[in-house]
Write an enzyme that holds these catalytic residues in place. Structure first.
Site, PDB file in Angstrom:
ATOM      1  N   CYS A   1      -0.529   4.101   2.106  1.00  0.00           N
ATOM      2  CA  CYS A   1      -0.326   3.949   3.551  1.00  0.00           C
ATOM      3  C   CYS A   1       1.111   4.279   3.961  1.00  0.00           C
ATOM      4  O   CYS A   1       1.339   4.957   4.964  1.00  0.00           O
ATOM      5  CB  CYS A   1      -0.620   2.507   3.968  1.00  0.00           C
ATOM      6  SG  CYS A   1      -2.210   1.849   3.447  1.00  0.00           S
ATOM      7  N   ASP A   2       2.072   3.795   3.191  1.00  0.00           N
ATOM      8  CA  ASP A   2       3.469   3.811   3.632  1.00  0.00           C
ATOM      9  C   ASP A   2       4.373   4.775   2.874  1.00  0.00           C
ATOM     10  O   ASP A   2       5.541   4.944   3.243  1.00  0.00           O
ATOM     11  CB  ASP A   2       4.046   2.395   3.528  1.00  0.00           C
ATOM     12  CG  ASP A   2       3.311   1.417   4.433  1.00  0.00           C
ATOM     13  OD1 ASP A   2       2.829   1.849   5.491  1.00  0.00           O
ATOM     14  OD2 ASP A   2       3.213   0.228   4.077  1.00  0.00           O
TER      15      ASP A   2
ATOM     16  N   CYS B   1       0.838  -1.199   0.000  1.00  0.00           N
ATOM     17  CA  CYS B   1       0.000   0.000   0.000  1.00  0.00           C
ATOM     18  C   CYS B   1       0.871   1.247   0.000  1.00  0.00           C
ATOM     19  O   CYS B   1       1.390   1.654   1.046  1.00  0.00           O
ATOM     20  CB  CYS B   1      -0.923   0.007   1.219  1.00  0.00           C
ATOM     21  SG  CYS B   1      -1.974   1.474   1.324  1.00  0.00           S
TER      22      CYS B   1
END
Length: 317
Positions: free
Chosen positions: A145-146, A142
Site C-alpha cells: 500500500c505505502d 502494508c
C-alpha cells in the site's frame, strides 16, 4: 427474504457468511451455486488482506502468478455470476445461544439457521514507543500500500516471516535501502524467499535485534534497536518503518460466543465446526490454519459443505 431488501431487521436466511476474503468468497461461491438461501456480510471491500498482496505466485492455476487484487476480483466476479448477495455491513455482535443465530448490525439484526465466520486476521502491532503516534506518518503495516511513498528512501522492516520478506522485496522497488530487523539469527520465511532476499543488494539484515522505539515527531526519523544477545543499543536512520510481526484474529465481536484459543483464534474441528452447532469458521480466523490463500479457500469450501450437512440434518422430516 427478498433479494435487494436493505432492511436487515427483516432478513432470515439458511446461511450467513461473515467476511469476504478467500475463505468467505469460496464458501459463498459454493453456497450460491448450490442455490442455498445465503448472504455474505462484509464491512469492507470483498477480497480481504489479499487485496494488499502485490503478487501471488503459489496459488494453483496461475503458472505466471497473479496480483492479489486480480485474484480476489476474479473470485468476486465468480460469486456475482452465481448471484451471491454481498451486504456491506459490519457485524458488531452475535447471539448463538439459540437454534436461530442472530447477528447485530449497525442498523438492525439478521438471523440465520447457520453461520460461517471468515473474518480473517489483522496485522499485529509491535507495541513500542512511537508506534501509535507515528502510524500513518511513517509507520505502516502494508508495504504494497505505502511503498511508493518511499522512493529513494531508507526504510526498516520488522519481522522475519514470509510476509515480512515478501514485503521487504517489494519495497526494494522504491526504497534505496531496506533494513530487515529480526530477533533471531535466521529467517522464518520459506527458502525461496530467503534466497531472493539474500541476493538483493538493497536489503540489509540486522540479526538478533528487536526494535525498542520509533523516533520522530511529525514523521519517522529513526528506529532504535537493541541486540538481544549483547544488549547493545543502536539506531538506524529511516523514513519509514514497516511492521510484520504476525496477525491477530478479528474475533472481538464474538464476545465469548464460541471457544477461542489463547491467541483469540477460533477453535474448529476438521469439518470447520466451532464449539457451537451450526456455526463454522474458516481461514485466518481459525487456530489451526496455515496462513495461505489456498488453505483459506479449502477451509471455506469445507465449512460450507459442513453447513449444508448441518442444515439438511436439522430440517424436520
Amino acid at each position: 427474504m427478498t433479494p435487494g431488501n436493505n432492511d436487515p431487521s427483516t432478513e432470515f436466511h439458511d446461511l450467513i457468511i461473515i467476511g469476504a476474503g478467500p475463505a468467505g468468497l469460496a464458501a459463498g461461491i459454493y453456497a450460491a451455486r448450490d442455490q442455498q438461501d445465503v448472504v455474505l456480510v462484509e464491512k469492507l471491500s470483498p477480497g480481504g488482506q489479499v487485496l494488499n498482496t502485490d503478487w501471488v505466485e503459489n496459488y494453483p492455476g496461475f503458472p505466471d502468478g497473479i496480483s492479489g487484487f486480480e485474484l480476489m476480483d476474479a473470485m468476486r466476479r465468480q460469486a456475482d455470476r452465481f448471484g451471491l448477495q454481498i451486504l456491506s455491513r459490519e457485524v458488531q455482535g452475535v447471539d448463538f445461544s439459540g437454534e436461530v443465530k442472530a447477528l447485530t448490525l449497525p442498523d438492525g439484526k439478521m438471523t440465520a439457521r447457520s453461520v460461517i465466520i471468515a473474518t480473517g486476521a489483522q496485522p499485529r502491532k509491535v507495541g513500542i514507543e512511537g508506534e501509535e503516534l507515528l502510524t500513518g506518518k511513517g509507520v505502516s503495516y502494508c508495504g504494497t500500500c505505502d511503498g511508493p511513498f518511499y522512493r529513494d528512501a531508507e526504510v526498516g522492516v520488522i519481522g522475519g516471516g514470509d510476509t515480512a520478506i515478501e514485503e521487504a522485496l517489494f519495497l526494494t522497488r522504491f526504497a534505496s535501502r531496506v533494513h530487515v530487523v529480526h530477533r533471531r539469527d535466521q529467517l522464518r520465511a520459506t527458502k525461496i524467499l530467503q534466497d531472493r532476499a539474500f541476493a538483493n543488494e538493497k536489503i540489509a539484515f540486522v540479526w538478533d535485534t528487536v526494535p525498542t522505539r520509533i523516533i520522530g515527531e511529525a514523521t519517522v526519523e529513526e528506529l532504535a534497536l537493541q541486540n538481544v544477545k549483547t544488549g547493545l543499543e543502536s539506531a538506524i536512520k529511516v523514513e519509514g518503518v514497516f511492521v510484520f510481526v504476525g496477525t491477530r484474529p478479528i474475533t472481538e465481536f464474538l464476545a465469548g460466543s464460541v471457544d477461542l484459543d489463547d491467541q483469540k483464534f477460533i477453535k474448529v474441528d476438521r469439518r470447520q465446526q466451532t464449539s457451537v452447532p451450526g456455526v463454522f469458521a474458516a481461514g485466518d480466523v481459525t487456530s489451526e490454519t496455515a496462513r495461505q490463500i489456498a488453505v483459506a479457500v479449502g477451509e471455506g469450501v469445507t465449512a460450507v459443505l459442513s453447513a449444508e450437512d448441518y442444515l439438511s440434518e436439522s430440517i424436520p422430516g
